[in-house]
Design an enzyme around this catalytic site. Structure first.
Site, short mmCIF file in Angstrom:
data_model
loop_
_atom_site.label_atom_id
_atom_site.label_comp_id
_atom_site.label_asym_id
_atom_site.label_seq_id
_atom_site.Cartn_x
_atom_site.Cartn_y
_atom_site.Cartn_z
N SER A 280 -4.46 29.25 -70.35
CA SER A 280 -4.52 29.80 -71.65
C SER A 280 -3.75 30.99 -71.86
O SER A 280 -3.22 31.24 -72.94
CB SER A 280 -6.21 30.46 -71.69
OG SER A 280 -6.60 31.12 -70.58
N HIS A 310 -10.06 24.39 -66.14
CA HIS A 310 -9.66 25.72 -66.44
C HIS A 310 -11.07 26.59 -66.96
O HIS A 310 -12.00 26.52 -66.42
CB HIS A 310 -8.71 25.91 -67.65
CG HIS A 310 -8.16 27.46 -68.08
ND1 HIS A 310 -8.31 28.32 -66.95
CD2 HIS A 310 -7.37 27.73 -68.82
CE1 HIS A 310 -7.51 29.59 -67.68
NE2 HIS A 310 -6.98 29.18 -68.52
N HIS A 356 -8.90 27.49 -56.40
CA HIS A 356 -8.04 28.39 -57.26
C HIS A 356 -6.70 28.10 -57.20
O HIS A 356 -6.29 27.98 -55.89
CB HIS A 356 -8.26 29.97 -57.40
CG HIS A 356 -7.80 30.65 -58.50
ND1 HIS A 356 -6.44 31.11 -58.51
CD2 HIS A 356 -8.62 31.10 -59.70
CE1 HIS A 356 -6.38 31.93 -59.93
NE2 HIS A 356 -7.61 31.51 -60.39
N ARG A 365 -13.89 38.54 -59.25
CA ARG A 365 -14.70 38.66 -60.51
C ARG A 365 -16.16 37.99 -60.29
O ARG A 365 -17.07 38.19 -61.10
CB ARG A 365 -14.15 37.63 -61.73
CG ARG A 365 -12.53 38.21 -61.93
CD ARG A 365 -11.70 37.43 -62.84
NE ARG A 365 -11.46 36.00 -62.09
CZ ARG A 365 -11.00 35.00 -62.69
NH1 ARG A 365 -10.70 35.14 -63.81
NH2 ARG A 365 -10.47 34.07 -62.00
N ASP A 411 -15.91 31.28 -62.53
CA ASP A 411 -16.95 30.45 -63.26
C ASP A 411 -18.12 30.01 -62.65
O ASP A 411 -18.93 29.54 -63.15
CB ASP A 411 -15.96 29.01 -63.78
CG ASP A 411 -14.85 29.45 -64.64
OD1 ASP A 411 -15.01 30.08 -65.72
OD2 ASP A 411 -13.91 28.69 -64.23
C1 LIG Z 1 -8.82 25.66 -59.80
C2 LIG Z 1 -8.31 24.30 -59.52
C3 LIG Z 1 -7.88 23.40 -60.64
C4 LIG Z 1 -6.91 24.52 -58.72
O1 LIG Z 1 -6.12 23.17 -58.61
P1 LIG Z 1 -5.01 23.22 -57.63
O2 LIG Z 1 -4.25 24.62 -57.56
O3 LIG Z 1 -4.42 22.07 -57.78
O4 LIG Z 1 -5.50 23.37 -56.06
P2 LIG Z 1 -5.34 22.86 -54.62
O5 LIG Z 1 -3.96 23.27 -54.48
O6 LIG Z 1 -6.34 23.45 -53.57
O7 LIG Z 1 -5.51 21.46 -54.44
C5 LIG Z 1 -5.36 20.48 -53.61
C6 LIG Z 1 -6.55 19.38 -53.68
O8 LIG Z 1 -7.69 20.04 -53.36
C7 LIG Z 1 -8.42 19.51 -54.66
N1 LIG Z 1 -9.48 20.60 -54.87
C8 LIG Z 1 -9.10 21.69 -55.27
N2 LIG Z 1 -10.27 22.20 -55.60
C9 LIG Z 1 -11.32 21.63 -55.25
C10 LIG Z 1 -12.64 21.67 -55.46
N3 LIG Z 1 -13.41 22.67 -56.14
N4 LIG Z 1 -13.43 20.67 -55.17
C11 LIG Z 1 -12.92 19.60 -54.57
N5 LIG Z 1 -11.55 19.34 -54.49
C12 LIG Z 1 -10.81 20.40 -54.95
C13 LIG Z 1 -7.64 19.13 -55.78
O9 LIG Z 1 -8.17 18.27 -56.67
C14 LIG Z 1 -6.42 18.69 -54.92
O10 LIG Z 1 -6.70 17.35 -54.62
P3 LIG Z 1 -5.66 15.91 -54.72
O11 LIG Z 1 -4.74 16.52 -53.56
O12 LIG Z 1 -6.61 14.86 -54.50
O13 LIG Z 1 -5.02 16.28 -56.13
C15 LIG Z 1 -9.08 23.37 -58.50
O14 LIG Z 1 -9.29 24.33 -57.49
C16 LIG Z 1 -10.45 22.87 -59.16
O15 LIG Z 1 -10.26 21.68 -59.76
N6 LIG Z 1 -11.38 23.61 -58.95
C17 LIG Z 1 -12.67 23.32 -59.68
C18 LIG Z 1 -12.63 23.49 -61.17
C19 LIG Z 1 -12.59 25.01 -61.35
O16 LIG Z 1 -13.47 25.54 -60.90
N7 LIG Z 1 -11.77 25.24 -62.46
C20 LIG Z 1 -11.74 26.76 -62.76
C21 LIG Z 1 -10.72 27.67 -62.00
S1 LIG Z 1 -10.76 29.37 -62.24
#
Ligand SMILES: CC(C)(COP(=O)(O)OP(=O)(O)OC[C@H]1O[C@@H](n2cnc3c(N)ncnc32)[C@H](O)[C@@H]1OP(=O)(O)O)[C@@H](O)C(=O)NCCC(=O)NCCS
Length: 477
Positions: A280, A310, A356, A365, A411
């Site tokens: 965002s 997000h 994250h 937070r 979140d």
């Molecule tokens: C926030 C987020 C998008 C960050 O993504 P990212 O930077 O790519 O995170 P990572 O590098 O740790 O991801 C590596 C792997 O772990 C997985 N992973 C990361 N967070 C995860 C979670 N909460 N549950 C399960 N798997 C997760 C990713 O999907 C990725 O899988 P892939 O290799 O099959 O694509 C991710 O942690 C997520 O999807 N979290 C859940 C949604 C969420 O809470 N979003 C709000 C963020 S403030």
């Protein structure tokens, strides 16, 4: 007795001066900046004083060190969502993977301590945070109060935006309604009008400032109108220019409980800014770099916030918790919850509210919201469930071995606080996040215009071209 009458005479006359001055400044522009007789400056006056030196500092910094190599880019970063590439300038906040966010150098507990509060309140006022993010300075209580009054005096929506919101289907997601309404406010853009009339570059910041404050002032009304239209009877209270932003938002939504108002102040403060690379913030910055108005730039950012990875994760968390509650039928034993977490992961889904892109520890937070819950409702069953998940999920995610950060993010906790006070409609939660995010991204938009930031244009390649690049690097190695 009018609300203005309830104020002490010193505060009242100050507020009147402030509103009069702001009206003057809105038409008179930067040249209208002048100090109060008591020496207290308005936000616009203070920013106008500060930014020329900042712009000069940046100019000299670029001139002296522009060719310094500040990082290297790996191919995997290009394919990996540009994670870790230092390419965005963002003045308001910096995120440390282990310590969490700092707003102008201050941690969340420091911000909670230092920023002005409402009378009898203990949570920081988000309008004071806006001041801090824009200037790097903590405003006085009087300055904060004048800013609250200024924002609230800008709250009225144009008729066409009200009609538009009333005409939208009730089942259109609240975030889509939010984005549509903000986009339609383009009709009010002072920046767009001034640009069309050929205003000089050096005055861009002035109109961007005005649009940003107008937009901030209108967001509580837009958000509340969506909430009242979609989930209630469509009727809404009135803005009180003597009350702070969080109180107005709480009341417009229909919540009188002072604890809920305190929650709004905390919520708006902690969700505001999380450096510039998140979807965002970066989208608002990117679209703004094309000199789109603050309305269009912010609406674009909100379309990104609406994504489930997000901002919408706060809605997903609640839905996930409700499903958990339904399936385990009151059995909150660690083993049952552990099983549920594994079922989610084995189903190819993410655990919402965990992980994250930058953080590598529990999000401060999250901690600030947890402390709020511990203070006000430690025995609430949904809070206890969130706490139990917090004990188990990091271990499960670590065993799962994929995510780089097994800890909860912002979140993971916000929804349970809103549930407790009766704001139970989870699909509305990202709109509240959106109102807060305006406090973080609009200061940077004003700064960008003040320092003459260029249009953003990173380089892209096709996979074919990347292969050529890799081959040419390999042949030279
Ligand atoms: C926030 C987020 C998008 C960050 O993504 P990212 O930077 O790519 O995170 P990572 O590098 O740790 O991801 C590596 C792997 O772990 C997985 N992973 C990361 N967070 C995860 C979670 N909460 N549950 C399960 N798997 C997760 C990713 O999907 C990725 O899988 P892939 O290799 O099959 O694509 C991710 O942690 C997520 O999807 N979290 C859940 C949604 C969420 O809470 N979003 C709000 C963020 S403030």
């Amino acid at each position: 007795m009018s609300s203005m009458m309830k104020l002490g005479s010193a505060t009242r006359s100050h507020l009147v001066r402030s509103l009069a001055r702001n009206t003057f400044a809105r038409v008179g522009g930067a040249s209208a900046c002048r100090a109060y007789s008591n020496g207290e400056k308005s936000l616009k006056e203070r920013f106008a004083e500060i930014f020329p030196a900042k712009a000069e500092e940046i100019k000299q910094f670029k001139k002296q060190h522009g060719k310094v190599v500040i990082g290297e880019v790996l191919l995997e970063q290009a394919y990996g969502g540009m994670r870790g590439i230092p390419g965005v300038v963002w003045e308001g906040s910096v995120l440390d993977p282990h310590e969490g966010i700092r707003f102008r150098g201050r941690t969340i507990p420091e911000v909670q301590k230092e920023l002005p509060k409402a009378p009898n309140g203990r949570e920081p006022l988000p309008e004071a945070l806006f001041w801090l993010l824009l200037t790097g300075e903590v405003p006085t209580e009087t300055q904060t109060k004048a800013l609250s009054a200024d924002l609230m005096s800008r709250s009225e929506l144009p008729g066409h935006v009200e009609q538009l919101l009333d005409s939208l289907p009730r089942d259109l997601h609240p975030m889509a309604q939010f984005s549509v309404a903000v986009t339609a406010l383009e009709s009010e853009s002072k920046f767009a009008k001034a640009y069309a009339q050929g205003v000089s570059k050096k005055d861009y910041w002035n109109y961007t400032f005005e649009d940003s404050l107008d937009l901030l002032g209108k967001l509580p009304v837009i958000a509340s109108k969506i909430y009242r239209n979609v989930f209630k009877d469509g009727k809404m209270g009135k803005i009180d220019v003597d009350a702070d932003y969080g109180k107005n938002l709480g009341h417009l939504l229909g919540f009188e409980n002072p604890e809920f108002v305190e929650l709004m102040r905390l919520y708006l403060t902690v969700h505001s800014d999380h450096e510039g690379g998140n979807v965002s913030a970066h989208t608002t910055h990117l679209v703004g770099s094309a000199l789109s108005s603050p309305y269009l730039a912010f609406a674009a950012g909100m379309n990104g916030l609406a994504g489930p990875l997000h901002g919408r994760a706060n809605q997903e968390v609640l839905e996930w918790l409700f499903k958990l509650r339904e399936e385990v039928k009151g059995d909150y034993s660690p083993e049952t919850i552990r099983q549920y977490l594994w079922d989610t992961l084995k189903g190819g889904r993410v655990i919402p509210g965990y992980g994250h892109a930058v953080l590598r520890k529990t999000d401060p937070r999250y901690t600030a919201q947890r402390e709020f819950a511990l203070r006000h409702f430690p025995d609430y069953d949904l809070f206890k469930l969130v706490s139990t998940v917090y004990e188990i999920a990091p271990k499960v995610l670590t065993e799962h071995g994929k995510t780089k950060n097994p800890w909860p993010n912002v979140d993971s906790h916000s929804g349970v606080l809103l549930q407790y006070y009766g704001l139970t409609e989870a699909s509305f939660y990202t709109v509240l996040f959106g109102v807060s995010r305006a406090f973080g991204v609009l200061p940077q938009l004003i700064i960008d215009r003040a320092v003459g930031a260029p249009i953003e244009r990173p380089k892209s390649f096709s996979t074919e071209k990347f292969k050529e690049l890799v081959a040419s690097k390999a042949s030279k190695a």
